[in-house]
Motif scaffolding. Structure first.
Motif, short mmCIF file in Angstrom:
data_model
loop_
_atom_site.label_atom_id
_atom_site.label_comp_id
_atom_site.label_asym_id
_atom_site.label_seq_id
_atom_site.Cartn_x
_atom_site.Cartn_y
_atom_site.Cartn_z
N SER A 44 -0.73 33.61 7.88
CA SER A 44 -2.15 33.89 7.73
C SER A 44 -2.83 34.92 8.76
CB SER A 44 -3.05 32.60 7.51
OG SER A 44 -2.86 31.85 6.82
N LEU A 45 -3.68 35.78 8.66
CA LEU A 45 -3.90 36.56 9.58
C LEU A 45 -5.65 36.75 9.66
CD1 LEU A 45 -1.98 39.82 8.47
CD2 LEU A 45 -1.59 38.30 10.36
N GLU A 46 -5.93 36.70 10.87
CA GLU A 46 -7.20 36.59 11.51
C GLU A 46 -7.74 38.26 11.35
OE1 GLU A 46 -8.54 34.49 14.46
OE2 GLU A 46 -7.47 32.72 14.18
N GLU A 47 -9.04 38.44 11.45
CA GLU A 47 -9.51 39.83 11.30
C GLU A 47 -9.17 40.67 12.83
OE1 GLU A 47 -10.90 42.93 9.45
OE2 GLU A 47 -10.85 41.13 8.61
N TRP A 48 -9.37 39.93 13.85
CA TRP A 48 -9.19 40.33 15.06
C TRP A 48 -7.60 40.75 15.38
CZ3 TRP A 48 -5.49 38.26 18.12
CH2 TRP A 48 -5.30 36.87 18.08
N SER A 49 -6.79 39.91 14.72
CA SER A 49 -5.33 40.27 14.90
C SER A 49 -4.89 41.31 14.00
CB SER A 49 -4.52 39.03 14.50
OG SER A 49 -4.48 38.90 13.08
#
Length: 271
Positions: A44-49
């Protein structure tokens, strides 16, 4: 949060990978970014990453672009920075790429400047002033310019300038010594040598002319002056103007008088 559902290697560039989020293509990254962030299917990826990954990938792109640019010849830091900025990379990305290049030894302004000095001296016979201009164009800092140019000794400058002066003197025997001196001085000034170095180089040149060489010079300069002034003047006025023109070219007065006397006798004989 979006989930990585597929990672595929690009066909045209094996070092880049396409990242699919929720079954849709999202972006591509270099393999170093893939490894650094540990990207795997199901993550899962967050926007900041994602933003961090894209920034890191831009740095890698800029780095590779710079490596290609450096592959042709050595470049200064200023040249590489300008090239990357012109290519559309942001200032922060460019500076990060430059730091990587410097840390890995691909960029070194001191080595670049020393190489430029040697090239300009050996292939173009340039003096310090001309080389300084080249260093300035490449964005080399003044302190480094001074340090590098200190390695160009006065002895070497005199040696090269003298070689150029003698070569020019041998190729221009059909002009007067004063004309030759001016010609050599101008050429050496354009090459970037100081007046002091030029003076010492000129002192090594033989400016003497043999009798037959003076005859050739008289024939060339004198005839031209005689024709030009004969179309407008005669008598004393013509004599004075021809003498002035020839004297300005560096011809000795006794040779000028002899030439004018000869021309006037020829003219009298034709009447």
């Amino acid at each position: 949060m979006p989930v990585i559902t597929k990672i595929t290697q690009q066909k045209k560039d094996g070092e880049r990978y396409n990242i699919f989020l929720d079954e849709k293509y999202a972006f591509s990254v270099h393999e170093t970014v893939l490894v650094k962030f540990g990207l795997t299917k199901g993550m899962s990826l967050e926007e900041w990453s994602i933003d961090d990954m894209m920034y890191e990938d831009e740095i890698r792109k800029a780095f590779n672009r710079a490596l290609h640019f450096l592959g042709f010849r050595m470049r200064s830091e200023h040249e590489v920075k300008t090239k990357l900025l012109d290519a559309g990379y942001g200032e922060a990305v460019v500076m990060e790429a430059i730091v990587k290049l410097k840390n890995l030894g691909f960029l070194n302004d001191e080595s670049f400047s020393e190489a430029l000095l040697q090239t300009q001296v050996k292939t173009s016979n340039k003096g310090p002033r001309a080389i300084r201009q080249e260093l300035q164009k490449k964005g080399i800092k003044k302190e480094l310019q001074e340090k590098v140019l200190d390695g160009y000794s006065e002895e070497e400058q005199i040696q090269i300038a003298t070689k150029l002066a003698i070569k020019a003197a041998e190729a221009n025997r059909s002009i007067t010594p004063s004309q030759l001196k001016q010609k050599i001085q101008n050429a050496l000034l354009r090459k970037g040598y100081s007046f002091d170095i030029i003076k010492q180089a000129l002192a090594q040149v033989d400016f003497e002319r043999e009798e037959d060489e003076w005859e050739t010079i008289l024939e060339s300069v004198g005839e031209k002056a005689w024709r030009r002034h004969s179309s407008k003047y005669s008598g004393r006025e013509r004599r004075n103007r021809v003498k002035q023109t020839m004297y300005q070219k560096g011809i000795p007065l006794e040779l000028i008088d002899r030439f004018i006397e000869k021309k006037e006798l020829e003219e009298d004989g034709e009447q």
